[in-house]
Design a protein around this motif. Structure first.
Motif, short mmCIF file in Angstrom:
data_model
loop_
_atom_site.label_atom_id
_atom_site.label_comp_id
_atom_site.label_asym_id
_atom_site.label_seq_id
_atom_site.Cartn_x
_atom_site.Cartn_y
_atom_site.Cartn_z
N TRP A 157 0.86 -1.19 0.00
CA TRP A 157 0.00 0.00 0.00
C TRP A 157 0.89 1.23 0.00
O TRP A 157 1.81 1.35 0.81
CB TRP A 157 -0.90 0.01 1.24
CG TRP A 157 -1.64 1.31 1.44
CD1 TRP A 157 -2.21 2.10 0.49
CD2 TRP A 157 -1.86 1.97 2.70
NE1 TRP A 157 -2.79 3.21 1.06
CE2 TRP A 157 -2.59 3.16 2.41
CE3 TRP A 157 -1.54 1.68 4.01
CZ2 TRP A 157 -2.99 4.05 3.40
CZ3 TRP A 157 -1.93 2.55 5.01
CH2 TRP A 157 -2.65 3.72 4.70
N GLY A 158 0.60 2.14 -0.91
CA GLY A 158 1.33 3.40 -0.98
C GLY A 158 2.03 3.56 -2.31
O GLY A 158 2.56 2.60 -2.88
N ASP A 159 2.03 4.76 -2.80
CA ASP A 159 2.64 5.04 -4.09
C ASP A 159 4.15 4.90 -4.00
O ASP A 159 4.79 5.46 -3.10
CB ASP A 159 2.27 6.47 -4.53
CG ASP A 159 2.79 6.80 -5.91
OD1 ASP A 159 2.70 5.93 -6.79
OD2 ASP A 159 3.30 7.92 -6.10
N THR A 160 4.72 4.13 -4.90
CA THR A 160 6.17 3.92 -4.91
C THR A 160 6.64 3.71 -6.33
O THR A 160 5.96 3.07 -7.14
CB THR A 160 6.59 2.71 -4.04
OG1 THR A 160 7.98 2.43 -4.27
CG2 THR A 160 5.78 1.47 -4.37
N GLU A 161 7.83 4.21 -6.63
CA GLU A 161 8.43 4.02 -7.95
C GLU A 161 8.77 2.57 -8.22
O GLU A 161 9.02 2.18 -9.36
CB GLU A 161 9.69 4.87 -8.07
CG GLU A 161 10.78 4.48 -7.08
CD GLU A 161 12.02 5.35 -7.17
OE1 GLU A 161 13.01 5.05 -6.46
OE2 GLU A 161 11.99 6.33 -7.93
N HIS A 162 8.78 1.75 -7.17
CA HIS A 162 9.19 0.36 -7.32
C HIS A 162 8.07 -0.56 -7.80
O HIS A 162 8.31 -1.73 -8.08
CB HIS A 162 9.74 -0.16 -5.98
CG HIS A 162 10.90 0.63 -5.48
ND1 HIS A 162 12.14 0.63 -6.10
CD2 HIS A 162 11.03 1.47 -4.41
CE1 HIS A 162 12.97 1.41 -5.45
NE2 HIS A 162 12.32 1.93 -4.41
N LEU A 163 6.83 -0.05 -7.86
CA LEU A 163 5.71 -0.86 -8.34
C LEU A 163 4.76 0.05 -9.11
O LEU A 163 4.14 0.94 -8.53
CB LEU A 163 4.98 -1.54 -7.18
CG LEU A 163 3.96 -2.61 -7.57
CD1 LEU A 163 4.64 -3.81 -8.22
CD2 LEU A 163 3.15 -3.07 -6.36
N GLU A 164 4.63 -0.19 -10.39
CA GLU A 164 3.92 0.73 -11.28
C GLU A 164 2.46 0.95 -10.88
O GLU A 164 1.94 2.05 -10.99
CB GLU A 164 4.01 0.21 -12.72
CG GLU A 164 3.40 1.14 -13.76
CD GLU A 164 3.60 0.65 -15.17
OE1 GLU A 164 2.93 1.18 -16.08
OE2 GLU A 164 4.41 -0.27 -15.37
N ARG A 165 1.78 -0.09 -10.43
CA ARG A 165 0.35 0.01 -10.16
C ARG A 165 0.04 0.41 -8.72
O ARG A 165 -1.11 0.35 -8.28
CB ARG A 165 -0.34 -1.32 -10.49
CG ARG A 165 0.25 -2.50 -9.75
CD ARG A 165 -0.10 -3.85 -10.40
NE ARG A 165 0.62 -4.94 -9.78
CZ ARG A 165 0.20 -5.65 -8.77
NH1 ARG A 165 -0.99 -5.36 -8.22
NH2 ARG A 165 0.90 -6.62 -8.26
N SER A 166 1.04 0.84 -7.98
CA SER A 166 0.84 1.19 -6.57
C SER A 166 0.07 2.50 -6.44
O SER A 166 0.05 3.33 -7.34
CB SER A 166 2.19 1.29 -5.86
OG SER A 166 2.98 2.32 -6.45
N SER A 167 -0.57 2.68 -5.28
CA SER A 167 -1.39 3.86 -5.04
C SER A 167 -1.47 4.15 -3.55
O SER A 167 -1.46 3.23 -2.73
CB SER A 167 -2.80 3.63 -5.60
OG SER A 167 -3.66 4.70 -5.25
#
Length: 337
Positions: A157-167
């Motif tokens: 959970w949480g926006d991260t550059e390491h996972l494209e679909r994160s939010s």
């Protein structure tokens, strides 16, 4: 009249979320795995709107003190589930583990309630299954970590550059996990089953203006990338060091806030020191804690018998009333009615 009943598990964060902004948005991303046996079971009955907006019982007893929190939750999800304004919600919930003792009871309870509401919405829309993304977003608005509990296995959970679909708005399941980690065990030593002296809500708020907050958020972002790699590789001992570093960073933030506080108990410290000693001797065992005194022992399924012998021989004396819970990575919420 419609009734929906779901069980939903708690989860244990490996990269910790601590600090938030806006309406339940995380200051840093987090990774957790969903438990199997630490559950909330929640039943939701929707009836035509009465004067009361919510009637809530916990384990069969009326608990009006919880109603304001549920009403705040309903206000927040009004745009996601507008049909609720036409109904009174009759809610009954129960847990398989102690409430407010650092095992994220709000995560399991709010995710279970969100699954009930998502099921009601699916019925209205003629859909066979609830929308898990919707359920996760609603759960976040009730309790941040609850958004991770609507999925089984490992979740981010949480926006991260390491996972494209994160939010920041909802959690997503992680798919690239080494098979050995899908059966990780979590034995929870119930060192203190009482109410926490400082709530998680207050603890999150104390990150505002914390002198080390920026460094902590940067650390968490770096650890997300590192842990995603470790979860794919299957190196337990490397993962163990990362899990411990995250747990100790979380509690360091508590102990250096203003006002400062400490949720460790003497038994917590004794267990942590012993686990670190045993792992330095080659034992595949690590620990983590949520915002509480209870210690989660994390270890591979292959070592379960040896670890349980250690629990009974060395650690049970630190547990309140000798209590502990044997859990493991779980498959997520289940509908039971």
């Amino acid at each position: 009249m419609s009734t929906y009943t779901w069980t939903s598990p708690s989860n244990i964060a490996l990269v910790k979320y601590w600090g938030k902004h806006g309406v339940q948005l995380p200051a840093n991303p987090s990774i957790s795995f969903t438990l199997d046996k630490c559950l909330s079971q929640t039943s939701l009955q929707l009836v035509d709107r009465e004067e009361e907006r919510v009637r809530f019982t916990f384990e069969g007893e009326e608990r009006s003190g919880f109603v304001p929190k549920i009403e705040t939750f309903l206000d927040r999800i009004g745009h996601l589930a507008p049909f609720l304004q036409d109904h009174t919600l009759i809610i009954d919930s129960e847990n398989t583990f102690p409430h407010s003792s650092g095992i994220a009871s709000s995560a399991s309870a709010m995710s279970a309630l969100s699954m009930c509401i998502a099921s009601a919405w699916a019925d209205r829309e003629g859909q066979d299954e609830p929308d898990l993304k919707l359920a996760s977003e609603m759960a976040r608005l009730g309790s941040g970590s609850a958004c991770r509990s609507v999925y089984g296995g490992f979740t981010l959970w949480g926006d991260t550059e390491h996972l494209e679909r994160s939010s920041d708005s909802y959690a997503v399941p992680l798919e690239q996990i080494h098979p050995d980690f899908l059966t990780l065990q979590d034995t929870i030593l119930l060192i203190d089953e009482g109410e926490k002296q400082v709530s998680s809500t207050l603890g999150h708020d104390l990150m505002n203006g914390h002198p080390y907050a920026r460094a902590r958020f940067d650390q968490a972002h770096t650890h997300i990338g590192d842990m995603l790699g470790l979860l794919k590789d299957g190196d337990f001992m490397a993962l163990a060091e990362m899990i411990e570093r995250e747990a100790l960073s979380l509690h360091a933030m508590m102990m250096s806030s203003d006002p400062h506080f400490m949720l460790f108990k003497p038994g917590s410290v004794s267990v942590i020191q012993r686990v670190m000693e045993m792992r330095s001797q080659g034992l595949e065992l690590t620990f983590t804690l949520d915002a509480g005194a209870n210690v989660h022992l994390i270890y591979p399924e292959s070592g379960a018998q040896k670890i349980m012998d250690i629990v009974r021989e060395e650690f049970i004396g630190y547990c309140q009333n000798g209590a502990y819970i044997c859990d493991n990575v779980g498959s997520g919420p289940q509908r039971v009615g």
